[in-house]
Design an enzyme around this catalytic site. Structure first.
Site, mmCIF file in Angstrom:
data_model
loop_
_atom_site.group_PDB
_atom_site.id
_atom_site.type_symbol
_atom_site.label_atom_id
_atom_site.label_comp_id
_atom_site.label_asym_id
_atom_site.label_seq_id
_atom_site.Cartn_x
_atom_site.Cartn_y
_atom_site.Cartn_z
ATOM 1 N N HIS A 241 0.693 -1.235 -0.013
ATOM 2 C CA HIS A 241 -0.041 -0.094 -0.030
ATOM 3 C C HIS A 241 0.985 1.246 -0.076
ATOM 4 C CE1 HIS A 241 -3.912 -1.907 1.033
ATOM 5 N NE2 HIS A 241 -3.109 -2.612 2.045
HETATM 6 C C1 BDR Z 1 -3.011 1.194 5.229
HETATM 7 O O1 BDR Z 1 -3.192 0.893 6.638
HETATM 8 C C2 BDR Z 1 -2.119 0.406 7.294
HETATM 9 O O2 BDR Z 1 -2.411 -0.510 7.869
HETATM 10 C C3 BDR Z 1 -1.150 0.266 6.239
HETATM 11 O O3 BDR Z 1 0.064 0.623 6.656
HETATM 12 C C4 BDR Z 1 -1.618 1.187 5.055
HETATM 13 O O4 BDR Z 1 -1.245 2.584 5.311
HETATM 14 C C5 BDR Z 1 -3.671 0.188 4.241
HETATM 15 O O5 BDR Z 1 -5.172 0.436 4.308
#
Ligand code: BDR
Ligand code: CA
Length: 317
Positions: A241
């Site tokens: 992500h």
């Molecule tokens: C986002 O939520 C966090 O768990 C991750 O680091 C990322 O930024 C994904 O939904």
């Protein structure tokens, strides 16, 4: 060169994004600001200091305030099943890191750094939007002084990941996210529409670990717990992500965006949902009117982005 403040809640995929920023030759990392989300503010800040030390990162770390913009929001708990009890995949991060913190709270660090470098600073925010919203609230003029804001968060044409409506970073502080989306600064939102297409396989990560020396091996160790979690969701590997938001800054041509005002629902069953009014669509008067058009990312060349991330992590090119 892009001068970047990285606002982060490390966090396994945050750690990968940090190494990407540290190793990419077109990025000058001028600060790391911490926010709670993947773990408490104490833990994410400790983790940022740990990674700074392990990877020899020069940028200072400034700690965020550990509560949502609207202090009345109930606390929803930390995602220890995804990021581990220590927020970094249960690798036994030392309890204390012997490195100094910047004396300012994160939002003040952001204000001061933006003011000292007018028109030059890109904010990459990959956790809750709390620090950015606090910075805007204390000094609204910084909106005109920031070069660009790139966030990982939200879900436009796909379901959320924490509820059917909402993505975790936005759901964790929806009021803050709405402040950030509606401010008069240029925001690009890299959400689940594209990040979920960007899956780094175990094989690719182990190749990076082999090529990228001790820093990449540490990243690989940190990532194993997260990969095990994602086994139920993706075939074989990890969704990267937060690195997608960093890749956008250096290679925007690999992404497709849609322009339009973005609002965040605050409260109700769709709490934290991100909704864009595309510029190309006409509607009767509504709650999106009068707010600036922002860019929602709706397409990605996932293979090219993964290659960029992998090459940067492995050798900095
Ligand atoms: C986002 O939520 C966090 O768990 C991750 O680091 C990322 O930024 C994904 O939904
Ligand atoms: Ca994150």
């Amino acid at each position: 060169m892009h001068k970047v403040i990285f606002d982060t809640d490390p966090g396994v995929d945050d750690a990968m994004a940090l190494l990407f920023l540290h190793r990419h030759p077109a990025i000058e990392l001028v600060g790391i600001t911490t926010v709670f989300g993947n773990a408490s503010i104490e833990t994410t800040t400790r983790n940022a200091l740990f990674l700074k030390g392990a990877w020899n990162i020069a940028a200072p770390v400034a700690k965020g305030i550990g509560e949502t913009l609207d202090a009345g929001r109930p606390h929803v708990g930390w995602p220890t099943g995804i990021h581990g009890d220590d927020g970094l995949g249960n690798i036994d991060v030392p309890a204390q890191i012997d490195l100094p913190l910047d004396p300012r709270p994160a939002h003040r660090f952001i204000i001061d750094t933006v003011r000292a470098n007018p028109g030059q600073v890109t904010l990459i925010a990959v956790g809750r939007m709390t620090n950015l919203a606090r910075a805007l609230r204390d000094d609204p003029e910084i909106a005109t002084l920031v070069k660009a804001v790139v966030i990982m968060g939200g879900a436009f044409d796909v379901p959320g990941n924490i509820t059917p409506a909402a993505e975790a970073n936005i759901h964790g502080d929806p009021e803050a996210a709405d402040v950030v989306m509606t401010a008069p600064w240029p925001v690009t939102v890299i959400g689940l529409d594209v990040t979920t297409k960007t899956v780094m396989s175990r094989a690719m990560l182990s190749d990076i670990a082999e090529r990228g020396g001790a820093p990449a091996r540490l990243l690989s160790d940190i990532s194993q717990f997260y990969i095990d979690f994602y086994e139920h969701h993706v075939d074989d590997g990890m969704i990267v992500h937060d690195s997608c938001a960093c890749a956008y800054v250096v290679a925007p041509e690999l992404f497709q965006t849609r322009s339009g005002a973005i609002r965040v629902l605050c409260g109700g069953i769709a709490d934290g949902q991100t909704i864009q009014k595309p510029d190309a669509r006409l509607f009767p008067p509504n709650a999106w009117d009068g707010f600036p058009s922002q860019q929602a990312c709706i397409g990605i060349d996932a293979e090219a982005v993964l290659k960029l991330i992998g090459d940067t992590l492995a050798d900095g090119n």
